[in-house]
Design an enzyme around this catalytic site. Structure first.
Site, short mmCIF file in Angstrom:
data_model
loop_
_atom_site.label_atom_id
_atom_site.label_comp_id
_atom_site.label_asym_id
_atom_site.label_seq_id
_atom_site.Cartn_x
_atom_site.Cartn_y
_atom_site.Cartn_z
N HIS A 126 -44.44 -39.84 29.20
CA HIS A 126 -44.03 -38.57 28.63
C HIS A 126 -43.67 -37.59 29.56
O HIS A 126 -42.77 -36.59 29.37
CB HIS A 126 -45.41 -37.87 27.99
CG HIS A 126 -45.80 -38.63 26.65
ND1 HIS A 126 -47.21 -39.06 26.57
CD2 HIS A 126 -45.18 -39.00 25.51
CE1 HIS A 126 -47.31 -39.76 25.30
NE2 HIS A 126 -46.14 -39.76 24.82
N LYS B 17 -54.64 -38.85 10.89
CA LYS B 17 -54.79 -39.64 12.06
C LYS B 17 -56.15 -39.40 12.90
O LYS B 17 -56.81 -38.35 12.77
CB LYS B 17 -53.68 -39.18 13.08
CG LYS B 17 -52.54 -39.99 12.92
CD LYS B 17 -51.62 -39.57 14.10
CE LYS B 17 -50.24 -40.22 14.09
NZ LYS B 17 -49.44 -40.12 15.38
N ARG C 147 -38.20 -45.95 23.82
CA ARG C 147 -38.53 -46.86 24.74
C ARG C 147 -37.67 -48.39 24.59
O ARG C 147 -37.51 -49.25 25.40
CB ARG C 147 -40.09 -47.30 24.66
CG ARG C 147 -40.69 -46.37 25.51
CD ARG C 147 -42.25 -46.36 25.06
NE ARG C 147 -42.47 -45.97 23.79
CZ ARG C 147 -43.66 -45.56 23.21
NH1 ARG C 147 -44.78 -45.74 24.00
NH2 ARG C 147 -43.69 -45.22 21.87
N SER D 204 -49.60 -44.29 24.88
CA SER D 204 -50.63 -43.47 24.74
C SER D 204 -51.77 -44.72 24.07
O SER D 204 -53.20 -44.62 24.67
CB SER D 204 -50.72 -42.31 23.90
OG SER D 204 -50.07 -41.33 24.24
#
Ligand code: ADP
Length: 153
Positions: free
Chosen positions: A17, A41, A90, A128
């Site tokens: 990030h 979440k 990615r 993460s």
């Protein structure tokens, strides 16, 4: 003024990030790194801590603002006067996911454009999720997170 928003969970921020933010800075006058609050979440790090990690990482960068929001990303961008969303990709899984969201945000956000930067190859497997897994497993995740937050983890 070109303002961009980088939305995300940042649970926690990784070097991937951080790299996207620093590489994107020459493109914008202001870059808002915004933690989206999703009530469904489950997070490892509480919101206040995720914000503190972001503040510490970009303390040296006057063009970066840290914020948090709860509404639709497109509405948040309008409120902030941001015409751009920044996202990192990615791999093809990221791409396929981001593709739909980018079209949706352009529709909802009245021309709100998503700018993608490809992950640097050395960070393309950072996430993460892997940082959280290492921490939960009692390992050392220092090399995957910004230097500025190592002592805070
Ligand atoms: P979200 O919960 O929306 O997936 P994240 O906090 O995981 O939010 O990620 C925010 C943005 O950072 C996304 O665009 C994601 O693809 C990107 N990102 C995550 N890890 C990397 C990485 N290692 N390199 C480049 N971009 C990344």
């Amino acid at each position: 003024m070109n303002i961009a928003v980088l939305p995300g969970s940042f649970d926690p921020i990784t070097k991937g990030h951080e790299d996207i933010v620093r590489r994107a800075l020459p493109l914008f006058d202001k870059l808002i790194v915004a933690v989206g609050i999703n009530s469904v979440k489950k997070y490892l790090f509480p919101l206040e801590q995720r914000l503190a990690f972001l503040e510490a990482t970009f303390a040296d960068e006057p063009k970066v603002e840290i914020d948090t929001y709860q509404k639709l990303t497109a509405d948040y961008c309008a409120e902030k006067g941001a015409r751009f969303i920044l996202r990192g990709t990615r791999n093809s899984t990221d791409y396929n996911y981001e593709n739909t969201i980018a079209h949706l945000n352009r529709d909802l956000g009245d021309g709100l454009e998503t700018i993608f930067l490809m992950s640097a190859p050395e960070y393309s497997f950072y996430s993460s999720t892997i940082v959280r897994e290492i921490i939960k497993g009692g390992g050392n995740a220092d090399k995957y997170v910004p230097d500025a937050i190592v002592t805070m983890l």
